[in-house]
Write a protein that holds these residues in place. Structure first.
Motif, mmCIF file in Angstrom:
data_model
loop_
_atom_site.group_PDB
_atom_site.id
_atom_site.type_symbol
_atom_site.label_atom_id
_atom_site.label_comp_id
_atom_site.label_asym_id
_atom_site.label_seq_id
_atom_site.Cartn_x
_atom_site.Cartn_y
_atom_site.Cartn_z
ATOM 1 N N ASN A 58 0.855 -1.197 0.000
ATOM 2 C CA ASN A 58 0.000 0.000 0.000
ATOM 3 C C ASN A 58 0.891 1.248 0.000
ATOM 4 O O ASN A 58 2.118 1.144 0.157
ATOM 5 C CB ASN A 58 -0.975 0.020 1.201
ATOM 6 N N ALA A 59 0.269 2.405 -0.154
ATOM 7 C CA ALA A 59 1.042 3.649 -0.245
ATOM 8 C C ALA A 59 1.623 4.060 1.113
ATOM 9 O O ALA A 59 2.686 4.674 1.184
ATOM 10 C CB ALA A 59 0.161 4.771 -0.798
ATOM 11 N N THR A 60 0.919 3.718 2.184
ATOM 12 C CA THR A 60 1.401 4.095 3.524
ATOM 13 C C THR A 60 2.746 3.428 3.808
ATOM 14 O O THR A 60 3.711 4.077 4.231
ATOM 15 C CB THR A 60 0.363 3.671 4.597
ATOM 16 N N TYR A 85 -3.657 13.394 3.527
ATOM 17 C CA TYR A 85 -4.252 12.235 4.188
ATOM 18 C C TYR A 85 -3.302 11.866 5.332
ATOM 19 O O TYR A 85 -2.088 11.767 5.111
ATOM 20 C CB TYR A 85 -4.350 11.122 3.146
ATOM 21 N N SER A 88 -0.214 9.666 5.136
ATOM 22 C CA SER A 88 0.914 10.175 4.365
ATOM 23 C C SER A 88 2.128 10.447 5.270
ATOM 24 O O SER A 88 3.262 10.274 4.856
ATOM 25 C CB SER A 88 0.444 11.464 3.683
ATOM 26 N N THR A 132 2.068 16.345 -1.583
ATOM 27 C CA THR A 132 0.899 15.476 -1.790
ATOM 28 C C THR A 132 0.059 16.042 -2.921
ATOM 29 O O THR A 132 -0.216 17.241 -2.941
ATOM 30 C CB THR A 132 0.036 15.415 -0.506
ATOM 31 N N ASP A 158 3.703 12.162 -2.855
ATOM 32 C CA ASP A 158 2.607 11.280 -2.476
ATOM 33 C C ASP A 158 1.514 11.468 -3.521
ATOM 34 O O ASP A 158 0.706 12.393 -3.449
ATOM 35 C CB ASP A 158 2.114 11.620 -1.068
ATOM 36 N N ALA A 160 -0.745 9.209 -4.237
ATOM 37 C CA ALA A 160 -1.720 8.132 -3.978
ATOM 38 C C ALA A 160 -3.058 8.428 -4.661
ATOM 39 O O ALA A 160 -3.724 7.524 -5.155
ATOM 40 C CB ALA A 160 -1.916 7.947 -2.474
ATOM 41 N N GLN A 161 -3.444 9.701 -4.675
ATOM 42 C CA GLN A 161 -4.768 10.047 -5.217
ATOM 43 C C GLN A 161 -4.709 10.460 -6.689
ATOM 44 O O GLN A 161 -5.735 10.774 -7.274
ATOM 45 C CB GLN A 161 -5.371 11.211 -4.403
ATOM 46 N N SER A 182 -1.268 4.557 -5.160
ATOM 47 C CA SER A 182 -2.052 3.582 -4.399
ATOM 48 C C SER A 182 -3.092 2.925 -5.299
ATOM 49 O O SER A 182 -3.649 3.576 -6.190
ATOM 50 C CB SER A 182 -2.755 4.305 -3.240
ATOM 51 N N LYS A 187 -9.413 4.631 -5.361
ATOM 52 C CA LYS A 187 -8.388 5.102 -6.299
ATOM 53 C C LYS A 187 -8.783 4.685 -7.724
ATOM 54 O O LYS A 187 -9.577 3.776 -7.919
ATOM 55 C CB LYS A 187 -7.004 4.515 -5.949
ATOM 56 N N GLY A 194 -2.891 -2.195 -2.334
ATOM 57 C CA GLY A 194 -1.717 -2.199 -3.206
ATOM 58 C C GLY A 194 -1.208 -0.799 -3.472
ATOM 59 O O GLY A 194 -1.906 0.206 -3.260
ATOM 60 N N TYR A 288 -9.950 13.049 -8.032
ATOM 61 C CA TYR A 288 -10.258 12.223 -6.852
ATOM 62 C C TYR A 288 -11.427 12.884 -6.118
ATOM 63 O O TYR A 288 -12.337 12.233 -5.641
ATOM 64 C CB TYR A 288 -9.006 12.145 -5.978
#
Ligand code: PLP
Length: 359
Positions: A58-60, A85, A88, A132, A158, A160-161, A182, A187, A194, A288
């Motif tokens: 995952n992104a975290t 988020y 992050s 981000t 980051d 992720a979005q 992410s 997403k 993932g 997003y």
């Protein structure tokens, strides 16, 4: 999702399930990052035009892996945005590093490169910058890179979005030293869980492998094996889904982007909102979320009526952005700067609202 994609993804999942349960060697495909994991990484490498990609769980955890590979330790300062988020900054907090918040720029809601430049002039202990792509709007990593390279400070994006977003015709996060995406919740390429890390840096890539991958995997890629690595690998099921739906998710996103960019054109003409200048600035967010600012005052029913007459049935609600420096856990750590230094952040969160379109 078309039946074709649903079937191909389902078929691949069933094949994996059957084969990995009858032939234990087949389980190694995933452990060693070959097969469908490698396919997904190749697609991402091509899409992001980066040298290396590592798929992770995952992104975290991806962000934790990056800090580990950069040798971030207790007391290090990392410049970042208060609008993000919370996960992050989880990795840096776990390592005892300090998120040093920086004011945002209004049109992206992301870290303001000019503020970063000011801080770098005065504070020497900065280990990295974490930007981000909030709501999928790519931060200005190009300008950030121009500013930080003189100080040899890496930029981590980051994203992720923001998978599927563009800025100056490049994918969101493109100019950063590492990009994190992410495949999780809501997403663009949803695969249950993932994530992935993209980078041009051999040093970062090897560090990630040594900190996040199985020793058997490490043996293929690096010379110095770390048998105490985290298990950061992507679930085989997530890799199969993200790989099968890769192109489809991007083409579906393109339709969404077209719709939201058109909606923005219409809203800009009403003067009910502060103009959104994505087109002018060559930004195509992943949308997003679409967050806007009210013009002179809040005129909710007028906005929804105008949009309804033009064929857009929208839902409009207050954008409740939680600022990371207001979290009591962060306050307890007592490293918050004064609110005066966050005039744009404070200004924006007051007047923001979200627009979603009903199909
Ligand atoms: C900006 C941002 N960073 C990090 C994350 C964490 O992603 P993941 O759920 O893959 O760990 C998210 C999740 O939504 C996010 O929006």
């Amino acid at each position: 999702m078309s039946m074709y994609d649903l079937n191909s993804s389902e078929r691949a999942l069933i094949d994996y399930y059957r084969l990995s349960n009858t032939d234990h060697n087949y389980q190694d495909i995933h452990l060693l990052g070959s097969g469908f994991v490698k396919d997904l990484e190749s697609k991402l490498v091509n899409y992001y035009e980066q040298k290396y990609c590592l798929c992770v769980n995952n992104a975290t955890t991806a962000l934790l892996g990056i800090w580990l590979s950069l040798g971030v330790k207790k007391g290090d300062l990392i410049l970042t945005s208060p609008i993000s988020y919370p996960a992050s900054i989880a990795g840096m907090l776990l390592l005892g590093a300090i998120p040093y918040f920086v004011d945002i720029e209004a049109h992206t809601l992301s870290i303001n490169p000019d503020e970063v430049a000011e801080i770098l002039k005065h504070i020497r202990k900065i280990k990295a910058v974490l930007s981000t792509d909030f709501y999928g709007i790519p931060a200005d990593t190009k300008k950030l890179k121009q500013i930080t390279q003189e100080f040899n400070i890496p930029i981590i994006s980051d994203s992720a979005q923001s998978f599927g977003s563009k800025r100056d015709n490049k994918p969101g996060g493109y100019f950063a030293d590492a990009i994190v995406i992410s495949f999780g919740h809501h997403k663009c390429n949803f695969a249950g869980e993932g994530g992935a890390i993209l980078t041009n840096s051999r040093y970062v890539y090897e560090g990630l492998i040594q900190n996040m991958m199985h020793p058997e995997y490490q043996k293929i890629k690096v010379s110095d094996i770390n048998e105490f690595a985290l298990n950061g690998r992507i679930s085989p099921y997530s890799a199969i889904v993200a790989n099968s739906n890769f192109n489809k998710s991007l083409s579906q996103l393109k339709l969404k982007q077209k719709k939201y960019l058109h909606l923005i054109d219409i809203m800009n003409r009403t003067s009910l909102i502060e103009p959104i200048e994505f087109k002018k600035k060559h930004i195509i967010p992943s949308f997003y979320r679409l967050s806007c600012s009210w013009g002179n005052k809040e005129e909710l029913s007028q906005l929804t009526d105008v949009l309804f007459d033009l064929g857009y049935n929208v839902n409009v609600y207050k954008d409740e952005i939680n600022l990371l420096y207001d979290s009591c856990r962060i306050k307890k750590l007592n490293f918050k700067r004064t609110k005066k230094e966050f005039s744009e952040t404070e200004n924006q969160v007051k007047k923001r609202f979200i627009v979603t379109v009903h199909d």
